[in-house]
Design a protein around this motif. Structure first.
Motif, PDB file in Angstrom:
ATOM      1  N   VAL A  43       0.850  -1.177   0.000  1.00 59.35           N
ATOM      2  CA  VAL A  43       0.000   0.000   0.000  1.00 59.35           C
ATOM      3  C   VAL A  43       0.892   1.234   0.000  1.00 59.35           C
ATOM      4  O   VAL A  43       1.779   1.362   0.840  1.00 59.35           O
ATOM      5  CB  VAL A  43      -0.922   0.018   1.239  1.00 59.35           C
ATOM      6  CG1 VAL A  43      -1.750   1.289   1.285  1.00 59.35           C
ATOM      7  CG2 VAL A  43      -1.811  -1.221   1.249  1.00 59.35           C
ATOM      8  N   ASP A  44       0.656   2.128  -0.953  1.00 64.14           N
ATOM      9  CA  ASP A  44       1.376   3.405  -1.031  1.00 64.14           C
ATOM     10  C   ASP A  44       0.364   4.500  -0.728  1.00 64.14           C
ATOM     11  O   ASP A  44      -0.441   4.875  -1.590  1.00 64.14           O
ATOM     12  CB  ASP A  44       1.985   3.588  -2.421  1.00 64.14           C
ATOM     13  CG  ASP A  44       2.838   4.843  -2.538  1.00 64.14           C
ATOM     14  OD1 ASP A  44       2.579   5.833  -1.815  1.00 64.14           O
ATOM     15  OD2 ASP A  44       3.761   4.842  -3.366  1.00 64.14           O
ATOM     16  N   LEU A  45       0.384   4.995   0.504  1.00 62.84           N
ATOM     17  CA  LEU A  45      -0.593   5.991   0.919  1.00 62.84           C
ATOM     18  C   LEU A  45      -0.421   7.315   0.188  1.00 62.84           C
ATOM     19  O   LEU A  45      -1.407   7.987  -0.121  1.00 62.84           O
ATOM     20  CB  LEU A  45      -0.525   6.203   2.432  1.00 62.84           C
ATOM     21  CG  LEU A  45      -0.889   4.980   3.278  1.00 62.84           C
ATOM     22  CD1 LEU A  45      -0.683   5.280   4.751  1.00 62.84           C
ATOM     23  CD2 LEU A  45      -2.308   4.527   3.007  1.00 62.84           C
ATOM     24  N   ARG A  48      -1.723   6.742  -3.255  1.00 64.19           N
ATOM     25  CA  ARG A  48      -3.096   6.233  -3.180  1.00 64.19           C
ATOM     26  C   ARG A  48      -3.277   5.001  -4.074  1.00 64.19           C
ATOM     27  O   ARG A  48      -4.207   4.903  -4.866  1.00 64.19           O
ATOM     28  CB  ARG A  48      -4.100   7.329  -3.495  1.00 64.19           C
ATOM     29  CG  ARG A  48      -3.979   8.535  -2.566  1.00 64.19           C
ATOM     30  CD  ARG A  48      -5.049   9.563  -2.793  1.00 64.19           C
ATOM     31  NE  ARG A  48      -6.391   9.029  -2.557  1.00 64.19           N
ATOM     32  CZ  ARG A  48      -6.975   8.858  -1.363  1.00 64.19           C
ATOM     33  NH1 ARG A  48      -6.333   9.199  -0.264  1.00 64.19           N
ATOM     34  NH2 ARG A  48      -8.186   8.382  -1.263  1.00 64.19           N
ATOM     35  N   THR A  49      -2.351   4.048  -3.934  1.00 64.60           N
ATOM     36  CA  THR A  49      -2.407   2.808  -4.701  1.00 64.60           C
ATOM     37  C   THR A  49      -2.189   1.604  -3.793  1.00 64.60           C
ATOM     38  O   THR A  49      -1.617   1.719  -2.708  1.00 64.60           O
ATOM     39  CB  THR A  49      -1.342   2.762  -5.811  1.00 64.60           C
ATOM     40  OG1 THR A  49      -0.047   2.859  -5.211  1.00 64.60           O
ATOM     41  CG2 THR A  49      -1.530   3.883  -6.828  1.00 64.60           C
ATOM     42  N   CYS A  50      -2.634   0.469  -4.274  1.00 69.81           N
ATOM     43  CA  CYS A  50      -2.329  -0.806  -3.640  1.00 69.81           C
ATOM     44  C   CYS A  50      -1.926  -1.749  -4.765  1.00 69.81           C
ATOM     45  O   CYS A  50      -2.683  -1.934  -5.725  1.00 69.81           O
ATOM     46  CB  CYS A  50      -3.543  -1.351  -2.893  1.00 69.81           C
ATOM     47  SG  CYS A  50      -3.176  -2.878  -1.997  1.00 69.81           S
ATOM     48  N   ALA A  63      -5.601   1.888  -8.219  1.00 70.65           N
ATOM     49  CA  ALA A  63      -5.479   3.288  -7.800  1.00 70.65           C
ATOM     50  C   ALA A  63      -6.790   3.727  -7.163  1.00 70.65           C
ATOM     51  O   ALA A  63      -7.875   3.334  -7.615  1.00 70.65           O
ATOM     52  CB  ALA A  63      -5.157   4.167  -8.999  1.00 70.65           C
ATOM     53  N   TYR A  64      -6.692   4.531  -6.131  1.00 69.73           N
ATOM     54  CA  TYR A  64      -7.862   5.018  -5.411  1.00 69.73           C
ATOM     55  C   TYR A  64      -7.933   6.532  -5.520  1.00 69.73           C
ATOM     56  O   TYR A  64      -6.945   7.222  -5.230  1.00 69.73           O
ATOM     57  CB  TYR A  64      -7.802   4.586  -3.947  1.00 69.73           C
ATOM     58  CG  TYR A  64      -7.884   3.079  -3.821  1.00 69.73           C
ATOM     59  CD1 TYR A  64      -9.114   2.444  -3.752  1.00 69.73           C
ATOM     60  CD2 TYR A  64      -6.741   2.297  -3.821  1.00 69.73           C
ATOM     61  CE1 TYR A  64      -9.211   1.065  -3.663  1.00 69.73           C
ATOM     62  CE2 TYR A  64      -6.821   0.912  -3.742  1.00 69.73           C
ATOM     63  CZ  TYR A  64      -8.059   0.314  -3.661  1.00 69.73           C
ATOM     64  OH  TYR A  64      -8.150  -1.051  -3.593  1.00 69.73           O
ATOM     65  N   GLU A  66      -8.793  10.433  -4.726  1.00 69.66           N
ATOM     66  CA  GLU A  66      -8.836  11.216  -3.489  1.00 69.66           C
ATOM     67  C   GLU A  66     -10.280  11.522  -3.160  1.00 69.66           C
ATOM     68  O   GLU A  66     -11.075  11.858  -4.036  1.00 69.66           O
ATOM     69  CB  GLU A  66      -8.045  12.514  -3.660  1.00 69.66           C
ATOM     70  CG  GLU A  66      -7.830  13.230  -2.361  1.00 69.66           C
ATOM     71  CD  GLU A  66      -6.825  14.350  -2.467  1.00 69.66           C
ATOM     72  OE1 GLU A  66      -6.959  15.304  -1.688  1.00 69.66           O
ATOM     73  OE2 GLU A  66      -5.923  14.269  -3.315  1.00 69.66           O
TER      74      GLU A  66
END
Length: 69
Positions: A43-45, A48-50, A63-64, A66
């Protein structure tokens, strides 16, 4: 010892979408990831990716967007 299945991106995305829709419990989601050949995730906060990784070198990054609170 356990044999690890080959990475299956389609099966992983199916497990992700089911989890995101609230159709699975966390243990069911993790089992779906395992059955898709996922052996770890990162997880890269900040980004915003996993990223989900398979033992055979395959990977998938989700990708998530915002979200304003």
């Amino acid at each position: 010892m356990v044999d690890v299945l080959p990475f299956d991106g389609q099966a992983l995305v199916a497990a992700l979408r089911a989890d995101q829709a609230g159709e699975t419990t966390f243990p069911e989601f993790v089992e779906g990831c395992w059955r898709a050949g996922v052996v770890w995730y990162d997880v890269d906060l900040a980004a915003r990716t996993c990223t989900y990784y398979g033992a055979d070198g395959g990977s998938y990054t989700e990708a998530y967007p915002e979200v304003e609170i």
